[in-house]
Design a protein around this motif. Sequence first.
Motif, PDB file in Angstrom:
ATOM      1  N   ARG A  33     -19.083  61.688  27.554  1.00 20.80           N
ATOM      2  CA  ARG A  33     -17.535  62.053  27.351  1.00 20.80           C
ATOM      3  C   ARG A  33     -17.095  61.249  26.336  1.00 20.80           C
ATOM      4  O   ARG A  33     -17.471  59.863  26.255  1.00 20.80           O
ATOM      5  N   GLN A  34     -16.101  61.601  25.484  1.00 20.36           N
ATOM      6  CA  GLN A  34     -15.731  60.943  24.471  1.00 20.36           C
ATOM      7  C   GLN A  34     -14.806  59.771  24.953  1.00 20.36           C
ATOM      8  O   GLN A  34     -13.995  60.105  26.002  1.00 20.36           O
ATOM      9  N   LYS A  35     -14.435  58.689  24.473  1.00 19.80           N
ATOM     10  CA  LYS A  35     -13.821  57.450  24.875  1.00 19.80           C
ATOM     11  C   LYS A  35     -12.505  57.767  24.342  1.00 19.80           C
ATOM     12  O   LYS A  35     -12.390  57.711  22.930  1.00 19.80           O
ATOM     13  N   ASN A  36     -11.298  57.609  25.073  1.00 18.30           N
ATOM     14  CA  ASN A  36     -10.056  57.782  24.665  1.00 18.30           C
ATOM     15  C   ASN A  36      -9.180  56.951  24.807  1.00 18.30           C
ATOM     16  O   ASN A  36      -9.410  55.849  25.692  1.00 18.30           O
ATOM     17  N   LEU A  37      -8.051  56.825  23.923  1.00 19.89           N
ATOM     18  CA  LEU A  37      -7.167  55.586  24.150  1.00 19.89           C
ATOM     19  C   LEU A  37      -6.295  55.735  25.565  1.00 19.89           C
ATOM     20  O   LEU A  37      -6.212  55.170  26.326  1.00 19.89           O
ATOM     21  N   PHE A  38      -5.505  56.930  25.511  1.00 17.57           N
ATOM     22  CA  PHE A  38      -4.967  57.299  26.688  1.00 17.57           C
ATOM     23  C   PHE A  38      -5.038  58.994  27.132  1.00 17.57           C
ATOM     24  O   PHE A  38      -4.796  59.786  26.097  1.00 17.57           O
TER      25      PHE A  38
END
Length: 407
Positions: A135-140
């Motif tokens: 999974r991609q790491k997101n800010l929010f």
Amino acid sequence: MGLKLGNRHQKGGGGGVPTRWVSFFCISSFFLGVLVFNRLWGVLDPVKIDEENSLVKTWQKGELLPSINCEKKETSTQVGEIFDQVSETHDVIMTLEKTISSLEMQLASARAAKASNQGIPAMVTKLRNKQLKDRQKNLFVMGIMTAFSSRKRRDSIRHTWMPQGEDLEKLEKQKGIVMRFVIGHSAAPGGVLDRAIDAEEEQHHDFLRLVHVEGYHELSSKTQIYFSTAVAQWDADYYVKVDDDVHVNPGMLGLTLARHRSKPRIYMGCMKSGPVLAQKSNKYHEPEYWKFGIEGNKYFRHATGQLYVVSKDLATYISVNQHILHRYANEDVSMGSWFIGLDVEHIDDRTLCCGTPPDCEQKAQAGNPCAASFDWSCSGICKSVERMMEVHQRCGEGDGAVWSTKF
């Protein structure tokens, strides 16, 4: 009788020590002690005495003054270096604490997932685990709470601060910002209401569907399921809940959240402590008012429900413990209650609850743009469908702001 007493007295006197010998031993002991003390003093302290004499002579000559000034400069420099080291150490400790907290929550989540995977084929479990790792790491992740009857509210947001189509996907991939309207299903699954949402999703691709029956008195449950679903579907530093009658500046919100990235267990919003309403006729009636003490008491401190944020470890905590977390009538109260007794940092940030124009407009002109705006009197923007565009034009950060902002 007299003779015996005399003999006993003579024996006792003959067996004692004469007084003159006692005096002699006392005097001898005193002089011996003085002699030993002087010998020890002479052995232990000559260096110290010489140093003191040397310092006195140096001071008298005025040779010590320059060295004192030099030492002050060195001390000042050393103090500055110490403060820098303390600050760096504090940052490292905060980062380490956040990492430990995250690992603890991941462990708890893994245990819960393992329990839920019992009976599922091993190949399916491995595939799930691989998907989680990739999974991609997101800010929010932002969940915009909406209802079946709120189509016009959703469109007012789509036409203002929420990107559409390819831009929505691009925002997620390039900036790590995920936005979705959050809704469950009707009491009659597959009915007219559900089919209308299906058609809207086919057109916009901006929904997060929950396994939840919609209803005003089910908002606490919906909020709980939202965080559990979001943390399972997206990997992010923060998870945001916002109502569909609030104006948001995504770029400003991202900057606000990025400042707290190194901290663990963050619960952010506009903190309040309103009265516990016992009257059944009141819209925000609290059936369990008796739990809060005598009538007229206030709730514990919690974030107002229009918009609030939790960090990943807290969203995971909600997910893992969702079956035993108590739900009060008001979802913002429920949210605050879940963190009582936990080591959570409550951040009261007033940029998340600015008023509509002229309030947010004046703050933007003064260089303090708001992350979110609404009217307290309406618990959202009053007549939001008609006024969302006006608020956006006067208080929006600009359509290109979120793309040019570095988080």
